[in-house]
Design an enzyme around this catalytic site. Structure first.
Site, PDB file in Angstrom:
ATOM      1  N   GLN A  72       0.854  -1.240   0.031  1.00 10.52           N
ATOM      2  CA  GLN A  72       0.101   0.065  -0.052  1.00 10.52           C
ATOM      3  C   GLN A  72       0.901   1.231  -0.057  1.00 10.52           C
ATOM      4  OE1 GLN A  72      -3.069  -0.968   3.331  1.00 10.52           O
ATOM      5  NE2 GLN A  72      -4.281   0.195   2.033  1.00 10.52           N
ATOM      6  N   HIS A  73       0.251   2.468  -0.331  1.00  6.70           N
ATOM      7  CA  HIS A  73       0.697   3.721  -0.339  1.00  6.70           C
ATOM      8  C   HIS A  73       1.958   3.997  -1.135  1.00  6.70           C
ATOM      9  CE1 HIS A  73      -1.662   3.572   3.372  1.00  6.70           C
ATOM     10  NE2 HIS A  73      -0.797   2.875   3.862  1.00  6.70           N
ATOM     11  N   ASP A 226      -2.053  -4.724   0.060  1.00  5.31           N
ATOM     12  CA  ASP A 226      -1.739  -6.115   0.487  1.00  5.31           C
ATOM     13  C   ASP A 226      -2.458  -6.190   1.887  1.00  5.31           C
ATOM     14  OD1 ASP A 226      -0.812  -3.790   2.018  1.00  5.31           O
ATOM     15  OD2 ASP A 226       1.367  -4.606   1.932  1.00  5.31           O
TER      16      ASP A 226
END
Length: 472
Positions: A72-73, A226
């Site tokens: 993520q991110h 994830d």
């Protein structure tokens, strides 16, 4: 005999790409592969593609559908032709700490962010990285911003063209800081707030949508972040909380309603099924134990034995913020040890304090989920750090719930494979895959109230110090 239908799930994580090929009906893993990623917090996305090619080599014959579960991110900036214009800035890059402070203030404070997108940004979030990069030369060429799973999904498509047709999903979009799980929509104004101008954003695909086809003829499912993939792989039920001890530590649970925590402890993410995934993430988890073992001159197995056989920590407290910290929001902090005496300066005591400190941080995370109204009946302990006997023995008391141990597996990749099987089937609900659960180490009887109170007191009293950038 019915011929098996095969699906593939991919975990494009911080450290490696992992691929599993499963029976679409039962989830049985039939083939698997792995390839490492380069170290660092800024990475050329092409390294992920090369890792995918290596990890998937020889595995894909007969695969009918594939999905990506991605870290993520991470921020991937693309120009009009789809070329990467800046190294991908990963979730664990804390360069945007100052940008985070500025953004929170500019929108009107934590409450305004929680109301807008369900989460208060921390330096991990993509929106803060977008602010950090906006004045760099590469940013002038940026036409689109996407996430690692978005980039990999688009790269898999045989008919991709520039940035046209790039997709994401609710689970991953909810970690950007410019998409609202409550309204299921983007907040372009927050992109402009961060970057100074608009950028193209991926279309948010539905949970069971087929978004493309690979060069080897497989359908491409939407994929997800994830943590949402892990929740799908674990088949989390109401009352379950997954607590993962990997590079980072996470505590997350499925919810039928969105959350918005103005304290910033709980990120109000979406999941991969159309529901929600409130989550708390810490930067420091399993490596706290390996680093302490190294400091003590012990092999990890000897460290674990020392921690589990120690009569206690005797008031010794370790705040495990070795790489800074995301929750609590202390990006400039370092680790701290309090309570050193001649009696506590012993390897076994130090080992116990390290495990207790790690678990106290995660216990705060689980409590934050409780504060959002989520029931916690059972904790599913997973990740590399969950193999520690000391962690297993101390977790029930410190986390305040029954602890079960899902058998070690690549749950992010499994969740992505389950999503691919769901998309392939066209069914209303995901296929039912059995999740084997093992018995953890017998629980130790400890004074959890005192351990957690000591940890909380040290954190409260030293927070001003931990908030100050460390002069290395």
């Amino acid at each position: 005999m019915t011929e098996l239908r095969l699906v593939a799930g991919v975990d494009c994580s911080t450290q490696a790409t992992k691929v599993v090929v499963c029976d679409a009906e039962t989830g049985a893993v039939l083939r698997e592969g792995r390839a490492p990623h380069p170290d660092g917090t800024q990475v050329d996305p092409q390294a992920w593609w090369q890792a995918w090619e290596t990890a998937s080599a020889g595995l894909l014959d007969g695969v009918e559908a594939v999905a990506i579960g991605g870290q993520q991110h991470g921020m991937v900036l693309l120009d009009d032709s789809g070329e990467v214009v800046h190294p991908a800035v990963l979730w664990n890059d804390t360069s945007s700490a100052d940008a985070t402070t500025d953004l929170i203030a500019e929108l009107g404070g934590p409450e305004a962010w929680a109301e807008a997108v369900g989460s208060v940004p921390v330096p991990s979030f993509t929106v803060t990285k977008l602010r950090w990069v906006r004045d760099k030369e590469a940013a002038q060429r940026a036409a689109a911003v996407v996430l690692p799973h978005d980039w990999m999904t688009h790269r898999l498509a045989a008919d991709r063209h520039g940035i046209e047709g790039i997709t994401t999903d609710r689970g991953d979009a909810s970690g950007t800081g410019w998409w609202s799980p409550t309204t299921n929509s983007y907040r372009p104004d927050l992109v402009e707030l961060a970057f100074g101008r608009q950028l193209a954003l991926p279309r948010v695909a539905g949970p069971t949508e087929i978004v493309g086809q690979t060069s080897f003829g497989a359908a491409i499912a939407a994929g997800t972040g994830d943590n949402a993939a892990a929740a799908l792989g674990l088949d989390l039920q109401p009352g379950d909380v997954a607590v993962s001890l990997g590079t980072s530590g996470t505590a997350f649970a499925r919810s039928t309603h969105p959350t918005a925590d103005p304290t910033g402890l709980v990120a109000g993410f979406a999941d991969a099924t159309g529901e929600y995934l409130p989550l708390v993430c810490t930067l420091n988890a399993a490596r706290v134990m390996s680093a302490t073992a190294q400091m003590l001159g012990l092999e990890l197995s000897a460290f674990d034995e020392a921690a589990i056989t120690s009569p206690g920590s005797d008031g010794l407290v370790l705040l495990p913020f070795l790489d800074g910290e995301r929750t609590p929001d202390l990006p400039h902090s370092t680790g701290l040890i309090y309570g050193l005496t001649r009696a506590t300066m012993q390897p076994a005591t130090m080992a116990r304090a390290a495990v207790e400190g790690l678990l106290c941080g995660l216990a705060d995370a689980v409590d934050a989920l409780r504060d959002q109204g989520l029931p916690v009946h059972r904790v599913l302990l997973l990740g590399g750090g969950a193999r520690s006997r000391a962690v297993q023995a101390l977790a029930p008391a410190l986390l305040g719930a029954e602890v079960v141990l899902p058998e070690p597996a690549e749950y992010v990749a499994l969740g992505a494979a389950r999503q691919a099987a769901w998309a392939l089937s066209g069914a209303a609900t995901p296929p039912t895959w059995q999740i084997p659960v093992g018995k953890p180490e017998p629980a130790l009887t400890v004074d959890a109230t005192t351990i957690r109170a000591n940890y909380a007191q040290v954190l409260t009293n030293t927070r001003p110090l931990l908030s100050t950038p460390y002069n290395r």
